[in-house]
Scaffold this motif. Sequence first.
Motif, mmCIF file in Angstrom:
data_model
loop_
_atom_site.group_PDB
_atom_site.id
_atom_site.type_symbol
_atom_site.label_atom_id
_atom_site.label_comp_id
_atom_site.label_asym_id
_atom_site.label_seq_id
_atom_site.Cartn_x
_atom_site.Cartn_y
_atom_site.Cartn_z
ATOM 1 N N VAL A 62 18.084 33.422 1.975
ATOM 2 C CA VAL A 62 19.274 34.749 1.575
ATOM 3 C C VAL A 62 19.886 33.267 0.203
ATOM 4 O O VAL A 62 20.867 32.980 0.798
ATOM 5 C CB VAL A 62 19.958 35.693 1.611
ATOM 6 C CG1 VAL A 62 18.812 37.016 2.408
ATOM 7 C CG2 VAL A 62 20.660 35.135 2.895
ATOM 8 N N PHE A 63 20.273 33.831 -0.808
ATOM 9 C CA PHE A 63 20.644 33.157 -1.762
ATOM 10 C C PHE A 63 21.556 34.200 -2.983
ATOM 11 O O PHE A 63 21.455 35.170 -3.622
ATOM 12 C CB PHE A 63 19.731 32.638 -2.563
ATOM 13 C CG PHE A 63 21.398 31.805 -3.302
ATOM 14 C CD1 PHE A 63 21.225 30.736 -3.753
ATOM 15 C CD2 PHE A 63 21.678 31.889 -4.860
ATOM 16 C CE1 PHE A 63 22.499 29.595 -3.696
ATOM 17 C CE2 PHE A 63 21.926 31.022 -5.663
ATOM 18 C CZ PHE A 63 23.066 29.961 -5.245
ATOM 19 N N ASP A 64 23.277 34.384 -2.872
ATOM 20 C CA ASP A 64 24.015 35.182 -3.808
ATOM 21 C C ASP A 64 24.192 34.358 -4.854
ATOM 22 O O ASP A 64 24.594 33.554 -4.815
ATOM 23 C CB ASP A 64 25.240 35.255 -3.046
ATOM 24 C CG ASP A 64 26.014 36.293 -3.498
ATOM 25 O OD1 ASP A 64 25.644 36.838 -4.795
ATOM 26 O OD2 ASP A 64 27.303 36.935 -3.542
ATOM 27 N N PHE A 65 23.396 34.617 -6.794
ATOM 28 C CA PHE A 65 23.350 34.625 -7.027
ATOM 29 C C PHE A 65 23.828 35.513 -8.109
ATOM 30 O O PHE A 65 24.255 36.177 -8.598
ATOM 31 C CB PHE A 65 21.883 34.572 -8.071
ATOM 32 C CG PHE A 65 21.377 33.740 -9.327
ATOM 33 C CD1 PHE A 65 22.179 32.557 -9.384
ATOM 34 C CD2 PHE A 65 21.319 34.778 -9.938
ATOM 35 C CE1 PHE A 65 21.777 31.940 -10.648
ATOM 36 C CE2 PHE A 65 20.785 33.944 -11.096
ATOM 37 C CZ PHE A 65 21.076 32.956 -11.365
ATOM 38 N N SER A 76 26.122 39.474 -9.921
ATOM 39 C CA SER A 76 25.587 39.278 -8.837
ATOM 40 C C SER A 76 24.043 40.060 -7.930
ATOM 41 O O SER A 76 24.535 40.926 -8.179
ATOM 42 C CB SER A 76 26.613 39.115 -7.842
ATOM 43 O OG SER A 76 26.045 38.790 -6.488
ATOM 44 N N LYS A 77 23.176 39.199 -7.965
ATOM 45 C CA LYS A 77 22.369 39.707 -7.150
ATOM 46 C C LYS A 77 21.861 38.823 -5.462
ATOM 47 O O LYS A 77 21.692 37.822 -6.016
ATOM 48 C CB LYS A 77 20.947 39.664 -7.809
ATOM 49 C CG LYS A 77 21.291 40.737 -9.035
ATOM 50 C CD LYS A 77 20.102 41.724 -8.955
ATOM 51 C CE LYS A 77 20.520 42.115 -10.975
ATOM 52 N NZ LYS A 77 20.219 43.831 -10.794
ATOM 53 N N MET A 124 15.628 27.003 -11.076
ATOM 54 C CA MET A 124 17.265 27.872 -11.594
ATOM 55 C C MET A 124 16.010 28.602 -12.645
ATOM 56 O O MET A 124 16.711 30.308 -12.146
ATOM 57 C CB MET A 124 17.680 26.426 -12.210
ATOM 58 C CG MET A 124 19.477 28.289 -12.324
ATOM 59 S SD MET A 124 19.669 28.734 -11.746
ATOM 60 C CE MET A 124 21.166 28.437 -10.321
ATOM 61 N N ASP A 125 15.779 28.340 -13.863
ATOM 62 C CA ASP A 125 15.035 29.271 -14.264
ATOM 63 C C ASP A 125 14.454 30.421 -14.463
ATOM 64 O O ASP A 125 14.564 31.275 -14.630
ATOM 65 C CB ASP A 125 13.700 28.033 -15.038
ATOM 66 C CG ASP A 125 14.519 27.099 -16.256
ATOM 67 O OD1 ASP A 125 15.887 27.230 -16.167
ATOM 68 O OD2 ASP A 125 14.114 25.959 -16.996
ATOM 69 N N ARG A 130 14.430 35.947 -13.640
ATOM 70 C CA ARG A 130 14.231 37.607 -12.784
ATOM 71 C C ARG A 130 15.165 38.106 -12.147
ATOM 72 O O ARG A 130 15.923 39.326 -12.290
ATOM 73 C CB ARG A 130 13.652 37.036 -11.347
ATOM 74 C CG ARG A 130 12.633 36.303 -10.752
ATOM 75 C CD ARG A 130 10.924 37.249 -11.332
ATOM 76 N NE ARG A 130 11.154 37.740 -10.263
ATOM 77 C CZ ARG A 130 10.754 37.908 -8.739
ATOM 78 N NH1 ARG A 130 10.411 36.880 -8.259
ATOM 79 N NH2 ARG A 130 11.162 39.300 -8.113
ATOM 80 N N ALA A 131 16.765 37.338 -11.997
ATOM 81 C CA ALA A 131 17.777 38.418 -11.907
ATOM 82 C C ALA A 131 18.220 38.688 -13.242
ATOM 83 O O ALA A 131 18.495 39.968 -13.366
ATOM 84 C CB ALA A 131 19.180 37.367 -12.126
#
Length: 132
Positions: A62-65, A76-77, A124-125, A130-131
């Motif tokens: 899981v990554f908090d982006f 943040s997602k 990252m792109d 997606r975010a």
Amino acid sequence: MAVSDECKLKFQDLKSKRSFRFITFKINEQTQQVVVDRLGQPGESYDDFTASIPDSECRYAVFDFDFTTDENVQKSKIFFISWSPDTSRVRSKMLYASSKDRFKRELDGIQLELQATDPSEMSMDIVKARAL
């Protein structure tokens, strides 16, 4: 497949307290349990995260982006990432694929999902696209 309590507790810390930037999880095949593999500190970047994932072993993460929208709003997602490289063992890929949905249900608060078999599939792109 069981999920260790530590997985759920650390995810809650990431989600509510933002104690971690990311968490990687692995399946312990001996105990048939999903366990915490690595905790990424709040100051770590997405590059630190991708560097922490093994090239030839499956992982969940899981990554908090954090990102800024086109309207200049900070957001943040929380991403759930299923990493299953082509170079990993077939048995491992099958185990991770069959356990993914059950594990994901244990982590309440995931907003987006990404599946990757190659580092280019979680660049990252792609995450930014997606975010937004």
